[in-house]
Design an enzyme around this catalytic site. Sequence first.
Site, PDB file in Angstrom:
ATOM      1  N   CYS A 152       0.865  -1.181   0.000  1.00  0.00           N
ATOM      2  CA  CYS A 152       0.000   0.000   0.000  1.00  0.00           C
ATOM      3  C   CYS A 152       0.897   1.224   0.000  1.00  0.00           C
ATOM      4  CB  CYS A 152      -0.909   0.035   1.234  1.00  0.00           C
ATOM      5  SG  CYS A 152      -2.261  -1.144   1.165  1.00  0.00           S
ATOM      6  N   SER A 153       0.422   2.292  -0.590  1.00  0.00           N
ATOM      7  CA  SER A 153       1.233   3.506  -0.710  1.00  0.00           C
ATOM      8  C   SER A 153       1.356   4.289   0.585  1.00  0.00           C
ATOM      9  CB  SER A 153       0.658   4.427  -1.787  1.00  0.00           C
ATOM     10  OG  SER A 153       0.719   3.790  -3.029  1.00  0.00           O
ATOM     11  N   THR A 154       0.315   4.260   1.389  1.00  0.00           N
ATOM     12  CA  THR A 154       0.351   5.040   2.625  1.00  0.00           C
ATOM     13  C   THR A 154       0.387   4.107   3.824  1.00  0.00           C
ATOM     14  OG1 THR A 154      -2.044   5.178   2.710  1.00  0.00           O
ATOM     15  CG2 THR A 154      -0.892   6.965   1.596  1.00  0.00           C
ATOM     16  N   GLN A 163      -4.526   3.117   5.010  1.00  0.00           N
ATOM     17  CA  GLN A 163      -4.920   2.071   4.065  1.00  0.00           C
ATOM     18  C   GLN A 163      -4.842   0.711   4.729  1.00  0.00           C
ATOM     19  OE1 GLN A 163      -2.263   2.892   0.648  1.00  0.00           O
ATOM     20  NE2 GLN A 163      -4.111   2.800  -0.569  1.00  0.00           N
TER      21      GLN A 163
END
Length: 101
Positions: free
Chosen positions: A10-12, A17
């Site tokens: 996940c990006s965050t 997230q």
Amino acid sequence: MGKIYGYARCSTNEDKQDIERQRRELKELRATDQTIFFEYASGRKDDRIEFRKLMDVISEGDTLCVTEVSRLTRSTKMLCEIIEQIKDKKIRLIIKDGITI
């Protein structure tokens, strides 16, 4: 037959997230808690620690599963590089959205 590994990203961070959906889907593809590598990092970042660890332990005959291409990388150039690594290591790549290499 080799081991089945999963990679979730996940990006965050985990507060923003939830990575659990990916973990559940990777388990459906027969990866286990012990063989799933996950991290919170940008898909464009080329120095992802957990992905590098995964690529260090995965070996010929093993399978790498991801839930979708965007979890592996957000860069076409990096995707091509990852596919070359996979081919060189003679491992199988399964992308849940329908792609197998």
